[in-house]
Design a protein around this motif. Sequence first.
Motif, PDB file in Angstrom:
ATOM      1  N   MET A 335      -2.211   6.962 -24.257  1.00 32.09           N
ATOM      2  CA  MET A 335      -1.101   7.090 -23.299  1.00 32.09           C
ATOM      3  C   MET A 335      -0.757   5.711 -22.754  1.00 32.09           C
ATOM      4  N   GLY A 363       4.305  11.513 -13.228  1.00 33.07           N
ATOM      5  CA  GLY A 363       3.067  10.941 -13.754  1.00 33.07           C
ATOM      6  C   GLY A 363       1.952  10.726 -12.754  1.00 33.07           C
ATOM      7  N   THR A 366      -1.371  11.728 -14.414  1.00 33.85           N
ATOM      8  CA  THR A 366      -1.837  10.738 -15.389  1.00 33.85           C
ATOM      9  C   THR A 366      -2.579   9.600 -14.689  1.00 33.85           C
ATOM     10  N   ARG A 369      -6.008  10.853 -13.817  1.00 36.77           N
ATOM     11  CA  ARG A 369      -6.828  10.902 -15.035  1.00 36.77           C
ATOM     12  C   ARG A 369      -7.324   9.513 -15.418  1.00 36.77           C
TER      13      ARG A 369
END
Length: 760
Positions: A335, A363, A366, A369
Amino acid sequence: MTKDGPERDVTLTGTIERFTFRNPDSGWAVVKLRVEDADELATVVGSMAQLKEGQILRISGKEVAHPQFGLQVKAESFEAVAPSTEEGIAAYLASGLVRGIGPATAEKIVRMFGADTLRIIEEEPERLRRVKGLGEKRVEELSQAVKAQKDLQNVLVFLRAHGLGAGLAARIVRRFGASASALVQANPYRLADEGIGIGFRTADRLAGQIGIAPEAPERLDAALEFTLGQAAKDGHCYLPEDELVARTSELLAAPEPALRARVLELASANRIVRQLPPGPLLLHDDPKPVCYPMALALAETGAAHALDKLLRRERPPLVRDADAAIAWFERTSGMALHAAQHDAVARALTAPVTVITGGPGVGKTTIVRALVAILAQKQQKVLLAAPTGRAAKRLEESTGHAASTLHRLLEYTPGTGRFARQEDNPLEGALLVVDETSMLDVQLAHALLRAVPPTMALALVGDRNQLPSVGPGNVLAEVIASGRVPTTALTQIFRQQTGSDIVRVAHGILDGVAPESGSEGGDFFFIEARDADHSRRVILEVVAQRIPKRFGLDPHHDVQVLCPMYRGDVGADRLNRDLQDLLNPGQVEVERNGKRYRAGDRVLQIRNDYDREVWNGDVGRITHLDTGAARAFVRFPEREQEYRFEELSDLVPAYAISVHRSQGSEYPAVVLPVATEHFLMLKRSLLYTGITRGKKLVVVVGSRKALAMAVKNVDEGRRNSGLCERLRDFLRGDGVRPERALPPRPGTPSSGRSRRDFDV
């Protein structure tokens, strides 16, 4: 009793054999009474729902012949009679008074203590420990239950004498315990509590009936504190003193000078905090005092101190090279981070405190993460948390990393009102990420910030455009506005979200663009309706027929109606009743506070229940209603819980809920009424919050005029909160310090508490 003749006065003494019906909300019950020397059970009706099977009653009333149910006694008054025989005492103890004490245990107790059993339970409970199999917990529960039943009768007599219904008695005893009767008579204003269910005006009427004068200090003080409490429910941490006095004067029809004098007395007694407003005081200003409830003053100043301390600390970054760590994540995950995402991750890895804000599809997940992966690679511990169970579960599912509610993370201790995690017992880990930070009220923020040690970084993630917290304060917005915390605002929409009409519409609303219905096959629709009644009928059809038929979604589990308000034709109350009849008809039901509860209903918990570990906002389903035992059984995702009928006020039907209650949640499908009858609540943030709760489908039903009103109205109604200015005060070193409270007026006795006591 005979079946012939006119209505006549009767007096009966007997034992409650069973309840054939009871409604804890109204107090009404139908009782089968076993009367000595009578061949048949007597049927008695009246306000007795809070009593127990096995109790002995002396009832006065009128015998009547009911056309359907035959002879009944309408109870006009009753008194509980303590059982005097050993058989009667054993039956009373085994009646379900305490869970776990059945006939066998009751027989053991009575066999040991005989006719003196009830006195021993009440006055010498420690002697019960001699009974084999009766542990300390059961002894305490039994003693408290017997005392509570005795006190219940005192409260009933007191309330009835002053025109209040018997249905309140059980709630009052549950709230205040064995001393309920004395407390109510000493200070009836304590009844103006949401856990009891009567308002200030009812408590004030009761106070007048027991002789409290209109100008009595305790009446004025109670009204001032009540007004501050009501302001807190509206999100305010404080009220300007002039506004506090004016509001209270209107409430009581009392003169303002007398109320101003009581404000000073309350401040001197440290029951409220009276101070100059937070922020710089310029020479040409004429600042007026403001008044805080004590708890909110301590929370706001404490949160400001704790956050300032975290921002000033010096500690090494979590990684030596943030850019290299981010590159590693991009390479291993496949990513690529956008520039703003890159900045957000870098700040979280290097700054002591950071804020990450943005709408749907930009996002944020993300970023979390990436932080989890990078620190896991470095073998550093990351904590993830959110204000509610639903938000924590979403965070865990989206990141694959364990997450918890803030209450669980901070180890809230039921019964004490305290968190085990604080300065002396801080959290452990390298980084704490808190999601849905817009839901943080000032008191929970204070508890959180106290528990973050100097060695831990803190990342606050949320959407500043959503509605503020249900509780007082506007923490996320004020932290950002202070300019003290590095903030990354995400605006770029990514990947599959670019094709989502929901995301497009949500971001358009923030830009002041009223939504239109999406494309065919899309996930957002606007259905225009002529008026509120037409909107209601369309909503019922959409939920029960159109969505299941076209999208295959289950109306019981997948579709959530979100309303701006509870009142009106398209308010949550009316829609709940209609949807309940449409989706769950013909079930056993009980009514409580004007709300109906049926087996199979979806319900929402509206208060934190630390004993059950069920949190404000948790959604469950009623699996069974036991009308005989006055119990409801509710299945939540983690476990099934049992509620007494008088506790159902902690739950509301959840076919339709308010937009505020939906914060932190996502639903497969959302149906949102927007009508001009809700003009007071039609604001951009409310519309935005409601629409962003839908994952797969959003249907807005209403008028274009109402939709335009909501989009145009960016005035969110300013909350009186001083967190932003307090944080700025620390930086500039001038203005009002957070601990600066106004001194009492000359001649007022000092409470002995210094200004530094507010330096939490």
